[in-house]
Design an enzyme around this catalytic site. Structure first.
Site, PDB file in Angstrom:
ATOM      1  N   ASP A   1       8.377   4.294   3.481  1.00  0.00           N
ATOM      2  CA  ASP A   1       9.336   3.376   4.115  1.00  0.00           C
ATOM      3  C   ASP A   1       9.898   4.014   5.386  1.00  0.00           C
ATOM      4  O   ASP A   1      10.289   5.181   5.364  1.00  0.00           O
ATOM      5  CB  ASP A   1      10.561   3.111   3.232  1.00  0.00           C
ATOM      6  CG  ASP A   1      10.249   2.698   1.814  1.00  0.00           C
ATOM      7  OD1 ASP A   1       9.262   3.189   1.251  1.00  0.00           O
ATOM      8  OD2 ASP A   1      11.027   1.908   1.265  1.00  0.00           O
TER       9      ASP A   1
ATOM     10  N   ASP B   1       4.625   1.462   3.711  1.00  0.00           N
ATOM     11  CA  ASP B   1       5.569   0.754   2.827  1.00  0.00           C
ATOM     12  C   ASP B   1       6.477  -0.059   3.735  1.00  0.00           C
ATOM     13  O   ASP B   1       6.086  -0.363   4.869  1.00  0.00           O
ATOM     14  CB  ASP B   1       6.329   1.746   1.916  1.00  0.00           C
ATOM     15  CG  ASP B   1       6.803   1.076   0.611  1.00  0.00           C
ATOM     16  OD1 ASP B   1       7.354  -0.031   0.678  1.00  0.00           O
ATOM     17  OD2 ASP B   1       6.624   1.659  -0.468  1.00  0.00           O
ATOM     18  N   ASP B   2       7.691  -0.397   3.284  1.00  0.00           N
ATOM     19  CA  ASP B   2       8.526  -1.268   4.098  1.00  0.00           C
ATOM     20  C   ASP B   2       8.801  -0.688   5.482  1.00  0.00           C
ATOM     21  O   ASP B   2       9.087   0.508   5.630  1.00  0.00           O
ATOM     22  CB  ASP B   2       9.864  -1.506   3.389  1.00  0.00           C
ATOM     23  CG  ASP B   2       9.692  -2.274   2.092  1.00  0.00           C
ATOM     24  OD1 ASP B   2       9.049  -3.327   2.108  1.00  0.00           O
ATOM     25  OD2 ASP B   2      10.202  -1.797   1.050  1.00  0.00           O
TER      26      ASP B   2
ATOM     27  N   HIS C   1       4.439  -2.746   4.469  1.00  0.00           N
ATOM     28  CA  HIS C   1       4.672  -3.843   3.530  1.00  0.00           C
ATOM     29  C   HIS C   1       5.543  -4.954   4.104  1.00  0.00           C
ATOM     30  O   HIS C   1       5.887  -5.885   3.392  1.00  0.00           O
ATOM     31  CB  HIS C   1       5.314  -3.310   2.241  1.00  0.00           C
ATOM     32  CG  HIS C   1       4.398  -2.430   1.445  1.00  0.00           C
ATOM     33  ND1 HIS C   1       4.773  -1.825   0.266  1.00  0.00           N
ATOM     34  CD2 HIS C   1       3.107  -2.060   1.668  1.00  0.00           C
ATOM     35  CE1 HIS C   1       3.746  -1.116  -0.210  1.00  0.00           C
ATOM     36  NE2 HIS C   1       2.736  -1.235   0.634  1.00  0.00           N
TER      37      HIS C   1
ATOM     38  N   ARG D   1      10.006 -10.555   3.825  1.00  0.00           N
ATOM     39  CA  ARG D   1      10.090 -10.412   2.359  1.00  0.00           C
ATOM     40  C   ARG D   1      11.530 -10.250   1.882  1.00  0.00           C
ATOM     41  O   ARG D   1      12.273  -9.401   2.372  1.00  0.00           O
ATOM     42  CB  ARG D   1       9.265  -9.199   1.929  1.00  0.00           C
ATOM     43  CG  ARG D   1       9.332  -8.918   0.442  1.00  0.00           C
ATOM     44  CD  ARG D   1       8.147  -8.142  -0.049  1.00  0.00           C
ATOM     45  NE  ARG D   1       8.207  -6.723   0.261  1.00  0.00           N
ATOM     46  CZ  ARG D   1       7.608  -5.791  -0.483  1.00  0.00           C
ATOM     47  NH1 ARG D   1       6.910  -6.132  -1.561  1.00  0.00           N
ATOM     48  NH2 ARG D   1       7.685  -4.522  -0.145  1.00  0.00           N
TER      49      ARG D   1
ATOM     50  N   LYS E   1      13.443  -9.755  -1.885  1.00  0.00           N
ATOM     51  CA  LYS E   1      13.210  -9.570  -3.325  1.00  0.00           C
ATOM     52  C   LYS E   1      14.528  -9.293  -4.026  1.00  0.00           C
ATOM     53  O   LYS E   1      15.317  -8.470  -3.549  1.00  0.00           O
ATOM     54  CB  LYS E   1      12.360  -8.320  -3.605  1.00  0.00           C
ATOM     55  CG  LYS E   1      11.020  -8.256  -2.998  1.00  0.00           C
ATOM     56  CD  LYS E   1      10.300  -6.981  -3.440  1.00  0.00           C
ATOM     57  CE  LYS E   1      10.745  -5.743  -2.685  1.00  0.00           C
ATOM     58  NZ  LYS E   1       9.966  -4.528  -2.995  1.00  0.00           N
TER      59      LYS E   1
END
Ligand code: NAG
Length: 379
Positions: free
Chosen positions: A197, A218-219, A240, A273, A275
């Site tokens: 990330d 990743d993010d 991501h 995204r 979540k």
């Protein structure tokens, strides 16, 4: 002049590098201010640079770290700096190898400026740790950079290469700007970089991440909690996507007012995204994604889901972390043919006040599994 040089050298407490004295023309006429100015500029270098900097940091108002080789298992600990300190990275900063959780660098304080000089690089040489498992197993990997409790502060022009795992952890920050920060973990694509990330934000108020350039696994951004968070002018690739969450199950589970604007997301698993965690409580309100372009997305162009548990979706959304006021404006682009354009999985009544306009994600599949989609959104 002689007295002030001594003062300066004493202030270094054995640093291997000489301190630098500002030009005489800059020195103010009073003895006190001249001493302050002269004692303030410290340069640390080489394999003893980290230890010297840690020891002397509170007596320097400019700390230059030039080609510092931080020993294995040591944090370059620049926490508790005196107000107004400037930290300048020059040349290449390297880190010894040890399996530990880090961080490799930690900075805290008020009115702090951290900057990279032209050509400076913080080189994590992450391939020594990469095993494709990130924080889920395998070797213990050090996080890179803690920006915790940074108040009214700036981080500018830092170039971070090949982080072992997560890069910037921004926590308990107030009014912190990160401008033109580069995270280049491109080597991790083929060598097992995982959970890298770029920016993880928690429990912070007033964070402005402007013009970051990220290539990671990743993010690009993950906001777990905080208020008044801005992420603008980003280029994100390899990772991501630009994410809120997972929200829920931590000590702070409120996300309030996040503006993500003028960003491009390419060759990533997801674009946009959000979540939230299954069975948890909290709230996500006032998140805006505006002027976002997507291309080469392999999983979801836009994904909002309230069913995360232990890092995986359950398919069963719960309403404990409502997502209100989610605005998407001019979010467009393409995803891979095997990807899904848009997926929204909300619990009954737990997603409301959304405003979507100018949303166009094409090239992939239309989801048949969306639930409780607010009227202005569309799967
Ligand atoms: C948008 O972001 C790019 C960097 O990706 C930057 O060069 C450009 O100036 C930004 N545009 C606006 C209108 O802020």
């Amino acid at each position: 002049m002689v007295a002030s040089i001594k003062f300066c050298l004493l202030g270094l407490l054995g640093a291997v590098a000489a301190s630098t004295i500002p030009g005489a023309s800059e020195i103010k006429p009073t003895v006190a201010s001249a001493l302050e100015r002269r004692s303030a500029s410290c340069t640390f270098t080489g394999s003893k640079g980290a230890a010297s900097a840690i020891k002397s940091k509170k007596s320097c108002s400019t700390i230059t770290l030039k080609d510092v080789a931080v020993p294995a298992g040591t944090t370059l600990d620049l926490t508790g700096l005196k107000d107004g300190t400037t930290v300048i990275f020059e040349g290449e900063t390297t880190f010894g190898y040890k399996e530990w959780t880090g961080p490799l660098v930690s900075v805290s304080g008020t009115d702090i400026t951290v900057k990279g000089a032209s050509g400076a690089i913080l080189n994590g040489d992450g391939s020594r740790w990469w095993d494709g498992k990130g924080t889920n197993g395998g070797k213990k990997k050090p996080k890179f950079f803690y920006a915790h409790k940074m108040i009214n502060s700036k981080i500018q022009n830092l170039y971070v290469k090949n982080s072992p795992v997560q890069v910037f952890s921004i926590n308990n920050a107030k009014e912190l700007t990160l401008d033109h920060v580069t995270v280049n973990n491109a080597d991790g694509d083929s060598k097992g970089g995982h959970n890298t990330d770029a920016f993880d934000v928690g429990s912070s108020t007033g964070v402005y991440i402007t013009n970051p350039s990220v290539h990671n696994q990743d993010d690009c951004l993950a906001v777990n909690s905080g208020k008044n968070i801005h992420f603008t002018g980003a280029t994100c690739t390899g990772g991501h996507g630009i994410s809120i969450g997972s929200v829920g199950g931590r000590s702070d589970n409120t996300v309030d007012t996040v503006n993500i604007e003028n960003c491009s997301i390419t060759n990533s698993q997801n674009g946009v995204r959000v979540k939230t965690v299954y069975g948890a409580t909290g709230s996500v309100k006032g998140v805006t994604y505006k002027d976002i372009t997507l291309s080469g997305i392999s999983k979801y162009g836009i994904v909002v889901q309230q069913d995360y548990k232990n890092g995986s979706p359950t398919g069963n959304p719960t309403n404990g972390v409502p997502i209100t006021g989610l605005t998407l404006s001019n979010v467009k682009g393409t995803v891979d043919s095997s990807a899904t354009n848009v997926y929204v999985l909300c619990a009954s009544g737990a997603c409301s006040g959304w405003k979507w306009s100018g949303v166009s994600v094409k090239g992939g599949k239309t989801s048949s599994k969306c639930k409780n989609v607010p009227s202005s959104a569309k799967c």
